[in-house]
Design a protein around this motif. Structure first.
Motif, PDB file in Angstrom:
ATOM      1  N   PRO A  83       0.813  -1.230   0.000  1.00  0.00           N
ATOM      2  CA  PRO A  83       0.000   0.000   0.000  1.00  0.00           C
ATOM      3  C   PRO A  83       0.844   1.277   0.000  1.00  0.00           C
ATOM      4  N   ARG A 137       2.023   1.763  -3.528  1.00  0.00           N
ATOM      5  CA  ARG A 137       0.893   2.199  -4.369  1.00  0.00           C
ATOM      6  C   ARG A 137       0.614   3.685  -4.172  1.00  0.00           C
ATOM      7  N   GLU A 138       0.633   4.104  -2.912  1.00  0.00           N
ATOM      8  CA  GLU A 138       0.354   5.507  -2.603  1.00  0.00           C
ATOM      9  C   GLU A 138       1.411   6.424  -3.222  1.00  0.00           C
TER      10      GLU A 138
END
Lengths: 110, 123
Positions: A28, A31-32
């Motif tokens: 995550p 991805r961010e």
């Protein structure tokens, strides 16, 4: 090992160097970071994975999503990887045919 | 008798611990170099899928991992408690990865109690 990300940006080209493990826990964050760069106008993205020790399908999913997003805006994604254990993951999933995988990274702006 | 048995609450952070345990068990079983890497990658993948299935269903049940070594090779079983229908929704990239890393891959499911076991064989 935690995932460490460092970013160099020049105009619409960014190089993100990743070190550590890309998995369900750390993906995550990657991805961010990648999504933020594309949102901020980066169109040519290089993800340097030479410091990555582990990558699972969650990490591959982040890269596929980023490639899709960049293609929608006429951008490009280059994966830099010279580690056989990680290259094998791309080969096993057929993603070596989808991604532009290179041995070494060109600095942002070059 | 399993050589190593681990169970963990379905949190992504714990998958790393299990990867290390499985890699160490594989080394103790006599696997070396790239083969140990394949165990780590495959067990990490199977556990990540199990954790994701539990998270989708809001389950706090533990994921169970058993590592066995015998004359036929090294075997790892990863068992979850998610509804069986969900196993069919496994990520195709994850399944491709698992299939490529192991000598043999098998999935068995049970409706009552619900759950799926992924059997990973390394020779």
């Amino acid at each position: 090992m935690e995932l460490a990300l460092s970013t160099q940006t020049d105009g619409d080209h960014s190089v993100v160097a990743a070190r550590g493990e890309i998995d369900l826990y750390s993906a995550p964050g990657l991805r961010e970071r990648l999504r933020g760069l594309v949102t901020d106008g980066v169109r040519h993205l290089t993800v340097d994975m030479n410091g990555v020790e582990f990558c699972d399908s969650t990490g591959l999913g982040v890269l596929v999503g980023t490639l899709k997003r960049l293609r929608e805006v006429g951008g490009t994604l280059v994966i830099v990887c010279n580690q056989e254990r990680i290259l094998k993951i791309f080969r096993l999933t057929g993603l070596d045919q989808i991604f532009d995988i290179q041995d070494t990274a060109s600095p942002a702006g070059s | 008798m399993p050589v190593v048995r681990v169970s963990f609450t379905p949190a992504p952070a714990h998958v790393r611990t299990v990867r290390l345990v499985a890699g160490a068990a594989a080394q103790q079983a006599g696997l070396k170099g790239e083969a140990v890497d394949e165990v780590r990658f495959a067990v990490g993948e199977a556990c990540a899928q199990a954790v994701a299935r539990h998270q989708r269903h809001g389950l706090r049940d533990r994921v169970r991992v058993e590592c066995d070594s015998n004359g036929a090779g090294f075997t790892v079983r990863v068992s979850d408690r998610a509804p069986v229908d969900d196993a069919a929704n496994s990520d195709p990239v994850a399944m491709a990865l698992l299939s490529g890393l192991v000598s043999d891959l098998r999935m068995t499911s049970s409706a009552d109690p619900p759950g799926t076991t992924v059997h990973l064989y390394f020779r």
